[in-house]
Design a protein around this motif. Structure first.
Motif: not given
Length: 68
Positions: A22-23, A25-27, A29-31, A34-35, A38
């Motif tokens: 998750l970290g 992906t967030s850093a 690939r972006g929001e 990340l959705r 999730l």
């Protein structure tokens, strides 16, 4: 090594692995990505809770418990 063959240790390891995924992906690939990840994580959590409940409701047979 035998003492680490435990359901709770495995669960903690999976938690760490998901935190890394998750970290990253967030850093990286972006929001939007990340959705999506999730949603996969939420499905994984539903399955993990289901198997945890099943482990307590339906314990292994006595033959398998004696080997431990």
């Amino acid at each position: 090594m035998r003492r680490y063959r435990n359901y709770w240790v495995y669960s903690c390891g999976l938690g760490v692995a998901w935190a890394v995924v998750l970290g990253l992906t967030s850093a990286l690939r972006g929001e939007s990505a990340l959705r999506r990840v999730l949603l996969v994580f939420a499905g994984f959590c539903i399955g993990w809770v289901s198997t945890t409940i099943a482990r307590y409701v339906y314990p292994p047979p006595k033959r398998a418990r004696r080997r431990r």
